[in-house]
Design a protein around this motif. Structure first.
Motif, PDB file in Angstrom:
ATOM      1  N   LEU A 272      42.981  36.682  36.795  1.00  0.00           N
ATOM      2  CA  LEU A 272      43.081  35.564  37.921  1.00  0.00           C
ATOM      3  C   LEU A 272      41.541  35.455  38.232  1.00  0.00           C
ATOM      4  N   LEU A 273      40.895  36.608  38.675  1.00  0.00           N
ATOM      5  CA  LEU A 273      39.488  36.513  39.163  1.00  0.00           C
ATOM      6  C   LEU A 273      38.660  35.784  38.031  1.00  0.00           C
ATOM      7  N   THR A 274      38.687  35.902  37.035  1.00  0.00           N
ATOM      8  CA  THR A 274      37.576  35.184  35.901  1.00  0.00           C
ATOM      9  C   THR A 274      38.182  33.612  35.996  1.00  0.00           C
ATOM     10  N   GLN A 275      39.496  33.418  36.271  1.00  0.00           N
ATOM     11  CA  GLN A 275      39.889  31.868  36.066  1.00  0.00           C
ATOM     12  C   GLN A 275      39.860  31.158  37.301  1.00  0.00           C
ATOM     13  N   SER A 276      40.100  31.877  38.628  1.00  0.00           N
ATOM     14  CA  SER A 276      40.305  30.963  39.762  1.00  0.00           C
ATOM     15  C   SER A 276      39.153  30.390  40.344  1.00  0.00           C
ATOM     16  N   GLU A 277      39.373  29.424  41.324  1.00  0.00           N
ATOM     17  CA  GLU A 277      38.130  28.820  41.954  1.00  0.00           C
ATOM     18  C   GLU A 277      37.451  29.863  42.942  1.00  0.00           C
ATOM     19  N   ASP A 278      36.285  29.593  43.315  1.00  0.00           N
ATOM     20  CA  ASP A 278      35.595  30.573  43.866  1.00  0.00           C
ATOM     21  C   ASP A 278      36.309  30.942  45.217  1.00  0.00           C
ATOM     22  N   ILE A 279      36.907  29.761  45.731  1.00  0.00           N
ATOM     23  CA  ILE A 279      37.612  30.039  47.156  1.00  0.00           C
ATOM     24  C   ILE A 279      38.350  31.250  47.135  1.00  0.00           C
ATOM     25  N   LEU A 280      39.096  31.455  45.922  1.00  0.00           N
ATOM     26  CA  LEU A 280      40.146  32.591  46.027  1.00  0.00           C
ATOM     27  C   LEU A 280      39.682  33.841  45.654  1.00  0.00           C
ATOM     28  N   LYS A 281      38.457  33.842  45.051  1.00  0.00           N
ATOM     29  CA  LYS A 281      37.970  35.088  44.411  1.00  0.00           C
ATOM     30  C   LYS A 281      38.022  36.108  45.568  1.00  0.00           C
ATOM     31  N   PRO A 282      37.649  36.033  46.617  1.00  0.00           N
ATOM     32  CA  PRO A 282      37.369  37.003  47.764  1.00  0.00           C
ATOM     33  C   PRO A 282      38.768  37.499  47.998  1.00  0.00           C
ATOM     34  N   ASN A 283      39.853  36.809  48.065  1.00  0.00           N
ATOM     35  CA  ASN A 283      41.283  37.411  48.218  1.00  0.00           C
ATOM     36  C   ASN A 283      41.582  38.138  47.064  1.00  0.00           C
ATOM     37  N   ILE A 284      41.098  38.002  45.632  1.00  0.00           N
ATOM     38  CA  ILE A 284      41.681  38.749  44.478  1.00  0.00           C
ATOM     39  C   ILE A 284      40.561  40.168  44.535  1.00  0.00           C
ATOM     40  N   ILE A 285      39.461  40.169  44.812  1.00  0.00           N
ATOM     41  CA  ILE A 285      38.660  41.079  44.687  1.00  0.00           C
ATOM     42  C   ILE A 285      39.165  42.335  45.765  1.00  0.00           C
ATOM     43  N   ARG A 286      39.736  41.656  47.213  1.00  0.00           N
ATOM     44  CA  ARG A 286      40.135  42.782  47.815  1.00  0.00           C
ATOM     45  C   ARG A 286      41.202  43.313  47.484  1.00  0.00           C
ATOM     46  N   GLU A 287      42.084  42.721  46.374  1.00  0.00           N
ATOM     47  CA  GLU A 287      43.411  43.292  45.819  1.00  0.00           C
ATOM     48  C   GLU A 287      43.029  44.314  44.940  1.00  0.00           C
ATOM     49  N   LEU A 288      41.653  44.125  44.130  1.00  0.00           N
ATOM     50  CA  LEU A 288      41.438  44.932  43.243  1.00  0.00           C
ATOM     51  C   LEU A 288      40.760  45.918  43.764  1.00  0.00           C
ATOM     52  N   LEU A 289      40.436  46.352  44.680  1.00  0.00           N
ATOM     53  CA  LEU A 289      39.665  47.563  45.420  1.00  0.00           C
ATOM     54  C   LEU A 289      40.352  48.796  45.059  1.00  0.00           C
ATOM     55  N   PRO A 290      41.790  48.962  45.178  1.00  0.00           N
ATOM     56  CA  PRO A 290      42.639  50.272  44.776  1.00  0.00           C
ATOM     57  C   PRO A 290      42.266  50.525  43.211  1.00  0.00           C
ATOM     58  N   TYR A 291      42.061  49.551  42.372  1.00  0.00           N
ATOM     59  CA  TYR A 291      41.929  49.627  41.068  1.00  0.00           C
ATOM     60  C   TYR A 291      40.572  49.942  40.636  1.00  0.00           C
ATOM     61  N   ALA A 292      39.532  49.816  41.352  1.00  0.00           N
ATOM     62  CA  ALA A 292      38.254  50.011  41.088  1.00  0.00           C
ATOM     63  C   ALA A 292      37.902  51.046  39.841  1.00  0.00           C
ATOM     64  N   ASP A 293      37.219  50.773  38.910  1.00  0.00           N
ATOM     65  CA  ASP A 293      36.954  51.317  37.945  1.00  0.00           C
ATOM     66  C   ASP A 293      36.073  50.555  36.975  1.00  0.00           C
ATOM     67  N   GLU A 294      35.477  51.105  35.627  1.00  0.00           N
ATOM     68  CA  GLU A 294      34.508  50.535  34.790  1.00  0.00           C
ATOM     69  C   GLU A 294      34.866  49.314  34.520  1.00  0.00           C
ATOM     70  N   GLU A 295      36.145  48.984  34.235  1.00  0.00           N
ATOM     71  CA  GLU A 295      36.635  47.696  33.869  1.00  0.00           C
ATOM     72  C   GLU A 295      36.506  46.627  34.997  1.00  0.00           C
ATOM     73  N   VAL A 296      36.724  46.932  36.005  1.00  0.00           N
ATOM     74  CA  VAL A 296      36.556  46.279  37.323  1.00  0.00           C
ATOM     75  C   VAL A 296      35.211  45.854  37.411  1.00  0.00           C
ATOM     76  N   ALA A 297      34.357  46.966  37.235  1.00  0.00           N
ATOM     77  CA  ALA A 297      32.934  46.799  37.554  1.00  0.00           C
ATOM     78  C   ALA A 297      32.276  45.842  36.311  1.00  0.00           C
ATOM     79  N   THR A 298      32.870  45.866  35.196  1.00  0.00           N
ATOM     80  CA  THR A 298      32.264  45.035  34.367  1.00  0.00           C
ATOM     81  C   THR A 298      32.354  43.352  34.764  1.00  0.00           C
ATOM     82  N   VAL A 299      33.709  43.065  35.101  1.00  0.00           N
ATOM     83  CA  VAL A 299      33.830  41.598  35.711  1.00  0.00           C
ATOM     84  C   VAL A 299      32.971  41.461  36.800  1.00  0.00           C
ATOM     85  N   LEU A 300      33.128  42.257  37.748  1.00  0.00           N
ATOM     86  CA  LEU A 300      32.048  42.182  38.980  1.00  0.00           C
ATOM     87  C   LEU A 300      30.594  41.904  38.666  1.00  0.00           C
ATOM     88  N   MET A 301      30.080  42.693  37.821  1.00  0.00           N
ATOM     89  CA  MET A 301      28.769  42.704  37.344  1.00  0.00           C
ATOM     90  C   MET A 301      28.480  41.343  36.696  1.00  0.00           C
TER      91      MET A 301
END
Length: 571
Positions: free
Chosen positions: A115-144
């Motif tokens: 969802l994060l890679t495909q969504s509009e920018d306006i929705l990305k903050p909401n998705i990142i908040r939901e990703l925080l409990p899953y924070a790992d190297e895979e999440v870091a790759t997309v955030l970087m």
């Protein structure tokens, strides 16, 4: 599920689809002809209903112009609006499947990343908040990836999105994130549009957190140059790598960096972009603190890629430039090979296993299908159209053949696209969605009134056993189970479960040994065959269908015994 959300929202019977987090924030929203205002009003409306109903697990709402179905998932509330009740039961079944799948945290994380890679920018903050409990190297790759492309972020949400990206990276325990955050900080300090103090502070805190988990080997944070004879090769196929390594082994890191930069400019100037990218990756490996050089190398390569695109080609593929960012289009363009075919030349034979996407850049291509010894003309494709879609995205043999009427074609191999995934994770989903607008070969053949199946198929159910064979016909895996879908005297289709798509796709073209139960419980019918297609049949992507052609046909009697043993046939 992200694929499910996109696909279901395009159905004629669907009015709108929304996914709200458990905190009430919109993660996905698709409504015919919607505006940002519609999304905000719908989100507020549903949050009020959910609150009034005390967070229900499931609910249905009937209106004069349709019906809504709501179900709660581990991620949040999935809400589907239907024009009528015709598809309601199928939607319920699909949602039940999704609910079961999302009990796996790994799938929840994968859904949110998609969802994060495909969504509009306006929705990305909401998705990142939901990703925080899953924070790992895979999440870091997309955030970087998002942070490196911060210039493309919509101004309205840029500050909030940068803040959340930088904060979340601090929890991802990824050593590479340190260099990325420092590069971002350095580029912002030297730029005009510097981020706010909150973002700067978030970067500093995240760097401190990451360095505590990954302490540097020396006081300045640089990797110490190894002694001569000890250094290992970091990456193969680096131009003049021996000379670079000799400089590093003598402690002349600055000279090695200067040589790499010189080679990058030379390779980019010659349009040797893969070599230039490898050199830049090598630079990051040997000296992640050379921030200015790393940034300049990226600019040199990207600038050369942009200037190397033919303007006439841009006109032909203008629709692609609308859905891709400039960097994504540039990466795709330079991953393809341009070929010309004279009139009458066969480009791809029916039955070929070549996983190659053909972008018609000029001229025309005739599609034909061989059906029961008759060659059927299907359609003529022209500039701006793409063929080979089913084979490319679903791993199947070509069910038609492409014949040149005098054409120029860009060829994109599956391997080339896979190589772009890390740097451009949203490229394939965007390309797949674009290709979905073109009519499939199966649909074209149906229009002719012909059936491409050589043998009549029977729908069946039940379990089968199979094992993978090597080229000598020897079993090389333990026996696995599958669920029958349909069968004919010439082949069988069955479903399997696989945690990763690449594992299922690896069966494409392989020889299998299949064991069938029959109406006689003591008798087992065995056949060998070749997997002609691997298709995604699960809504969130971990169940696949294998389509196998027998090396020896079943007799009609054997077919009846297998079909008769099916619970579906007995009911």
């Amino acid at each position: 599920m992200s694929t499910f959300l996109s696909k279901i929202s395009k159905l004629d019977s669907i009015q709108d689809v929304a996914l709200l987090s458990n905190q009430g924030e919109t993660l996905f929203f698709d409504q015919k002809n919607n505006t940002p205002g519609d999304r905000e009003r719908a989100s507020s409306y549903w949050n009020e209903i959910i609150s009034d109903l005390d967070q229900p697990q499931m609910a249905e709402f009937a209106f004069t112009n349709g019906r809504y179905y709501l179900t709660r998932t581990p991620i949040g509330y999935l809400i589907i609006g239907l024009k009528n009740d015709k598809a309601l039961e199928k939607i319920k079944q699909a949602c039940a499947t999704i609910l079961t799948k999302l009990s796996n945290p790994a799938l929840c994380k994968r859904l949110l990343l998609n969802l994060l890679t495909q969504s509009e920018d306006i929705l990305k903050p909401n998705i990142i908040r939901e990703l925080l409990p899953y924070a790992d190297e895979e999440v870091a790759t997309v955030l970087m990836f998002l942070l490196r492309r911060e210039k493309e972020i919509a101004p309205l949400v840029k500050e909030e999105l940068l803040l959340l990206i930088c904060q979340t990276l601090g929890y991802c325990s990824n050593n590479d994130a340190i260099a990325v955050l420092k590069a971002f900080l350095a580029s912002r300090k030297s730029g005009v549009n510097t981020p706010g103090e909150q973002v700067i502070e978030a970067v500093r805190i995240s760097i401190e957190q990451l360095e505590q988990n990954h302490p540097p080997k020396t006081q300045d944070g640089l990797q110490k140059a190894p002694s001569p004879g000890v250094r290992k090769t970091v990456q193969a196929d680096i131009p003049q790598q021996q000379q670079i390594d000799e400089l590093l082994n003598r402690g002349k890191k600055d000279e090695a960096v200067a040589l790499i930069m010189q080679l990058i400019e030379q390779c980019a100037g010659k349009k040797q972009f893969e070599a230039a990218d490898r050199l830049r990756d090598y630079l990051i490996k040997i000296n992640p603190m050379a921030l200015l050089e790393i940034i300049r190398a990226a600019d040199v390569i990207e600038g050369a890629k942009q200037s190397g695109i033919d303007k006439k080609h841009l006109e032909t593929w203008s629709k692609l430039t609308e859905i891709f960012s400039s960097e994504e289009f540039s990466a795709l363009y330079h991953a393809m090979a341009l070929r010309s075919y004279t009139k009458g030349k066969t480009i791809v034979q029916q039955g070929s296993t070549a996983r190659t996407l053909l972008f018609i850049n000029g001229g025309q291509v005739q599609l034909q299908a061989l059906n029961q010894d008759t060659l059927i003309p299907l359609s003529v494709k022209g500039a701006g159209e793409i063929i080979g879609i089913e084979t490319f995205f679903q791993a199947s043999v070509w069910t038609d053949q492409a014949k040149s009427l005098g054409c120029e074609v860009f060829l994109l191999s599956r391997q080339k696209l896979d190589a772009l995934k890390e740097q451009h994770p949203s490229l394939e989903p965007k390309l797949s969605d674009f290709c979905a607008s073109f009519q499939s070969v199966s649909a074209e053949l149906t229009k002719t009134g012909r059936n491409r199946r050589q043998f009549k198929r029977k729908n069946v159910s039940g379990r089968i056993s199979f094992a993978v064979l090597n080229t000598n016909g020897t079993e090389i895996t333990t026996e696995a189970k599958g669920d029958l879908i349909d069968i004919s005297t010439g082949g069988v289709a069955f479903s399997i479960h696989s945690s990763q798509k690449k594992n299922a796709a690896a069966l494409f073209g392989r020889q299998l040994r299949i064991s069938f139960q029959t109406t006689t419980t003591t008798q087992i019918i065995i056949r060998r065959g070749t997997v002609q297609a691997v298709r995604d049949i699960d809504l969130i992507g971990n169940e696949y269908s294998l389509h196998l052609e027998f090396s020896e046909q079943l007799s009609y009697s054997e077919l009846q015994q297998i079909a008769g043993a099916s619970p579906e046939a007995r009911s």
